[in-house]
Motif scaffolding. Structure first.
Motif, PDB file in Angstrom:
ATOM      1  N   SER A 136      -1.301  16.376  -3.900  1.00  0.00           N
ATOM      2  CA  SER A 136      -1.656  15.272  -3.004  1.00  0.00           C
ATOM      3  C   SER A 136      -2.549  14.225  -3.661  1.00  0.00           C
ATOM      4  CB  SER A 136      -2.373  15.814  -1.759  1.00  0.00           C
ATOM      5  OG  SER A 136      -3.636  16.371  -2.099  1.00  0.00           O
ATOM      6  N   GLY A 137      -3.241  14.626  -4.738  1.00  0.00           N
ATOM      7  CA  GLY A 137      -4.219  13.730  -5.350  1.00  0.00           C
ATOM      8  C   GLY A 137      -5.609  13.916  -4.762  1.00  0.00           C
ATOM      9  N   TYR A 138      -5.747  14.893  -3.858  1.00  0.00           N
ATOM     10  CA  TYR A 138      -7.032  15.144  -3.210  1.00  0.00           C
ATOM     11  C   TYR A 138      -7.466  16.591  -3.414  1.00  0.00           C
ATOM     12  CZ  TYR A 138      -6.284  10.775  -0.662  1.00  0.00           C
ATOM     13  OH  TYR A 138      -6.081   9.460  -0.341  1.00  0.00           O
ATOM     14  N   VAL A 139      -8.773  16.773  -3.519  1.00  0.00           N
ATOM     15  CA  VAL A 139      -9.373  18.106  -3.551  1.00  0.00           C
ATOM     16  C   VAL A 139     -10.381  18.165  -2.422  1.00  0.00           C
ATOM     17  CG1 VAL A 139     -10.829  19.701  -4.857  1.00  0.00           C
ATOM     18  CG2 VAL A 139      -9.078  18.352  -6.044  1.00  0.00           C
ATOM     19  N   ASP A 144      -4.541   6.532  -1.362  1.00  0.00           N
ATOM     20  CA  ASP A 144      -3.190   6.861  -0.919  1.00  0.00           C
ATOM     21  C   ASP A 144      -3.278   7.576   0.442  1.00  0.00           C
ATOM     22  OD1 ASP A 144      -0.569   7.619  -0.610  1.00  0.00           O
ATOM     23  OD2 ASP A 144      -0.370   8.523  -2.593  1.00  0.00           O
ATOM     24  N   ALA A 145      -2.700   6.952   1.465  1.00  0.00           N
ATOM     25  CA  ALA A 145      -2.783   7.525   2.815  1.00  0.00           C
ATOM     26  C   ALA A 145      -1.682   8.545   3.084  1.00  0.00           C
ATOM     27  CB  ALA A 145      -2.710   6.406   3.862  1.00  0.00           C
ATOM     28  N   ASP A 146      -0.570   8.474   2.368  1.00  0.00           N
ATOM     29  CA  ASP A 146       0.593   9.294   2.702  1.00  0.00           C
ATOM     30  C   ASP A 146       0.320  10.800   2.693  1.00  0.00           C
ATOM     31  OD1 ASP A 146       2.227   7.095   3.212  1.00  0.00           O
ATOM     32  OD2 ASP A 146       2.799   6.907   1.106  1.00  0.00           O
ATOM     33  N   PRO A 147      -0.380  11.358   1.684  1.00  0.00           N
ATOM     34  CA  PRO A 147      -0.672  12.794   1.726  1.00  0.00           C
ATOM     35  C   PRO A 147      -1.573  13.170   2.906  1.00  0.00           C
ATOM     36  CG  PRO A 147      -0.986  11.932  -0.486  1.00  0.00           C
ATOM     37  CD  PRO A 147      -0.844  10.759   0.417  1.00  0.00           C
ATOM     38  N   LEU A 148      -2.433  12.246   3.309  1.00  0.00           N
ATOM     39  CA  LEU A 148      -3.330  12.502   4.438  1.00  0.00           C
ATOM     40  C   LEU A 148      -2.567  12.464   5.755  1.00  0.00           C
ATOM     41  CD1 LEU A 148      -6.305  10.234   3.249  1.00  0.00           C
ATOM     42  CD2 LEU A 148      -5.991  12.689   2.859  1.00  0.00           C
ATOM     43  N   PRO A 175      -0.382  -0.724   5.643  1.00  0.00           N
ATOM     44  CA  PRO A 175       0.998  -0.217   5.519  1.00  0.00           C
ATOM     45  C   PRO A 175       1.607  -0.577   4.170  1.00  0.00           C
ATOM     46  CG  PRO A 175       0.677  -1.361   7.604  1.00  0.00           C
ATOM     47  CD  PRO A 175      -0.522  -1.671   6.762  1.00  0.00           C
ATOM     48  N   SER A 176       2.537   0.253   3.726  1.00  0.00           N
ATOM     49  CA  SER A 176       3.226   0.009   2.466  1.00  0.00           C
ATOM     50  C   SER A 176       3.916  -1.348   2.490  1.00  0.00           C
ATOM     51  CB  SER A 176       4.260   1.109   2.227  1.00  0.00           C
ATOM     52  OG  SER A 176       5.016   0.837   1.074  1.00  0.00           O
ATOM     53  N   THR A 177       3.852  -2.064   1.365  1.00  0.00           N
ATOM     54  CA  THR A 177       4.512  -3.353   1.257  1.00  0.00           C
ATOM     55  C   THR A 177       6.021  -3.157   1.267  1.00  0.00           C
ATOM     56  OG1 THR A 177       2.684  -4.168  -0.085  1.00  0.00           O
ATOM     57  CG2 THR A 177       4.703  -5.465  -0.113  1.00  0.00           C
ATOM     58  N   SER A 178       6.680  -3.806   2.203  1.00  0.00           N
ATOM     59  CA  SER A 178       8.126  -3.630   2.373  1.00  0.00           C
ATOM     60  C   SER A 178       8.875  -3.981   1.091  1.00  0.00           C
ATOM     61  CB  SER A 178       8.629  -4.526   3.513  1.00  0.00           C
ATOM     62  OG  SER A 178      10.028  -4.416   3.648  1.00  0.00           O
ATOM     63  N   GLY A 179       9.780  -3.098   0.688  1.00  0.00           N
ATOM     64  CA  GLY A 179      10.620  -3.360  -0.471  1.00  0.00           C
ATOM     65  C   GLY A 179      10.010  -2.979  -1.801  1.00  0.00           C
ATOM     66  N   PRO A 226       7.724  -0.019  -4.174  1.00  0.00           N
ATOM     67  CA  PRO A 226       7.373   1.410  -4.217  1.00  0.00           C
ATOM     68  C   PRO A 226       5.876   1.630  -4.161  1.00  0.00           C
ATOM     69  CG  PRO A 226       7.847   0.626  -6.415  1.00  0.00           C
ATOM     70  CD  PRO A 226       8.131  -0.536  -5.493  1.00  0.00           C
ATOM     71  N   SER A 227       5.248   1.131  -3.126  1.00  0.00           N
ATOM     72  CA  SER A 227       3.807   1.295  -2.973  1.00  0.00           C
ATOM     73  C   SER A 227       3.529   2.199  -1.778  1.00  0.00           C
ATOM     74  CB  SER A 227       3.130  -0.065  -2.780  1.00  0.00           C
ATOM     75  OG  SER A 227       3.640  -0.718  -1.637  1.00  0.00           O
ATOM     76  N   PRO A 228       2.479   2.990  -1.838  1.00  0.00           N
ATOM     77  CA  PRO A 228       2.172   3.913  -0.744  1.00  0.00           C
ATOM     78  C   PRO A 228       1.449   3.204   0.401  1.00  0.00           C
ATOM     79  CG  PRO A 228       0.508   4.091  -2.432  1.00  0.00           C
ATOM     80  CD  PRO A 228       1.513   3.101  -2.935  1.00  0.00           C
ATOM     81  N   ASN A 229       1.456   3.848   1.565  1.00  0.00           N
ATOM     82  CA  ASN A 229       0.524   3.433   2.607  1.00  0.00           C
ATOM     83  C   ASN A 229      -0.875   3.714   2.080  1.00  0.00           C
ATOM     84  OD1 ASN A 229       2.371   2.787   4.924  1.00  0.00           O
ATOM     85  ND2 ASN A 229       2.974   4.919   4.613  1.00  0.00           N
ATOM     86  N   GLN A 230      -1.813   2.844   2.403  1.00  0.00           N
ATOM     87  CA  GLN A 230      -3.166   3.031   1.906  1.00  0.00           C
ATOM     88  C   GLN A 230      -4.201   2.944   3.017  1.00  0.00           C
ATOM     89  OE1 GLN A 230      -3.384  -0.089  -1.183  1.00  0.00           O
ATOM     90  NE2 GLN A 230      -3.661   1.542  -2.670  1.00  0.00           N
ATOM     91  N   LEU A 231      -5.359   3.522   2.735  1.00  0.00           N
ATOM     92  CA  LEU A 231      -6.548   3.349   3.557  1.00  0.00           C
ATOM     93  C   LEU A 231      -7.576   2.635   2.682  1.00  0.00           C
ATOM     94  CD1 LEU A 231      -6.755   6.853   5.237  1.00  0.00           C
ATOM     95  CD2 LEU A 231      -6.425   4.697   6.453  1.00  0.00           C
ATOM     96  N   LYS A 232      -8.293   1.680   3.271  1.00  0.00           N
ATOM     97  CA  LYS A 232      -9.252   0.902   2.503  1.00  0.00           C
ATOM     98  C   LYS A 232     -10.603   0.891   3.202  1.00  0.00           C
ATOM     99  CE  LYS A 232     -10.036  -3.666   0.409  1.00  0.00           C
ATOM    100  NZ  LYS A 232      -9.494  -5.020   0.218  1.00  0.00           N
ATOM    101  N   LYS A 233     -11.658   0.988   2.384  1.00  0.00           N
ATOM    102  CA  LYS A 233     -13.021   0.909   2.914  1.00  0.00           C
ATOM    103  C   LYS A 233     -13.850   0.026   2.003  1.00  0.00           C
ATOM    104  CE  LYS A 233     -16.862   3.717   4.671  1.00  0.00           C
ATOM    105  NZ  LYS A 233     -17.346   5.105   4.918  1.00  0.00           N
TER     106      LYS A 233
END
Length: 244
Positions: free
Chosen positions: A110-113, A205-209, A226-230, A232-239
């Motif tokens: 997932s990229g997370y621990v 990367d929000a997708d594994p979450l 949300p992922s940019t249409s078209g 290959p970018s993931p959904n993201q969370l930003k802070k």
């Protein structure tokens, strides 16, 4: 003899001038990124710390309200051979769990621990969610936090770039195949800390979450991108952080 002496002096002068022009990290862009990052850290020294066992420098991105409180942090290694984590995005797990995340359902890739709450040095420490990044296993001997970041960027200057609006720099900590370096996990910092409201921001990367139960509408303090249409970018969370 005079001719030989002249040649020796010329070589010394050329070497000296060449040293003056030498890039600290390998490229002008990463040099500027290093300068901007170190300026932010120098202006928030009270929020900088060092973890001896991990050989990690860390910058707390929020001010603790209590001594034992855990806050989001960005960490970078003093020695890239010390362990398998050279950069780390460290996040309070509580907001994610309250928004539905089940840490036990996070995939191994997932990229997370997830690090559960524990007692360290007699203090109760909150659970954290960590995105680790291994740059290399090269042995380094850095002198202080600034030199540590310089040595990491010098190993691969391409992991940092100027953002499109030229107001700062971003560090790409990609772990998954198929993504652009700066799409999956990104640390961004301003080059105008005296005038910018946001000094550092995380995009993760929000997708594994989401796959592990997170409801992006319920997580406090984070914006869902949300992922940019078209693409290959993931959904993201930003802070965004002002380090206050």
């Amino acid at each position: 003899m005079k001719k030989i002496g002249f040649i020796v002096i010329s070589i010394v002068i050329a070497s000296t001038l060449g040293g003056c022009d030498r890039s600290p990290t390998g490229t002008k862009e990463s040099d500027n990124a290093l300068y901007a990052f170190n300026k932010i850290v120098s202006e928030h020294k009270d929020q900088k710390g060092f973890h001896p066992s991990l050989k990690h420098w860390g910058l707390a991105l929020e001010v603790k309200q209590t001594e034992s409180q855990t806050v989001d942090k960005f960490e970078w290694s003093k020695d890239s051979a010390a362990n398998a984590i050279d950069f780390a995005m460290v996040l309070r797990a509580k907001p994610f769990i309250e928004a539905g995340l089940d840490p036990d359902k996070l995939a191994a890739d997932s990229g997370y621990v997830y690090k559960p709450a524990a007692v360290e040095d007699g203090k109760q420490i909150e659970a954290v969610l960590i995105h680790p990044y291994n740059l290399s296993d090269k042995r380094e001997t850095a002198q202080g936090s600034e030199d540590a970041m310089r040595r990491l960027l010098k190993q691969d200057p391409s992991i940092v770039e100027l953002v499109e609006d030229q107001q700062g720099y971003r560090l790409g900590l990609r772990t998954g195949a198929g993504f652009d370096q700066f799409d999956q996990f990104v640390v961004t910092w301003t080059n105008s800390p005296d005038t910018s409201d946001t000094l550092i921001s995380f995009a993760i990367d929000a997708d594994p979450l989401l796959a592990a139960g997170l409801d992006p509408k319920k997580i406090e303090g984070w914006s869902f991108l949300p992922s940019t249409s078209g693409l290959p970018s993931p959904n993201q969370l930003k802070k965004e952080y002002d380090l206050k």
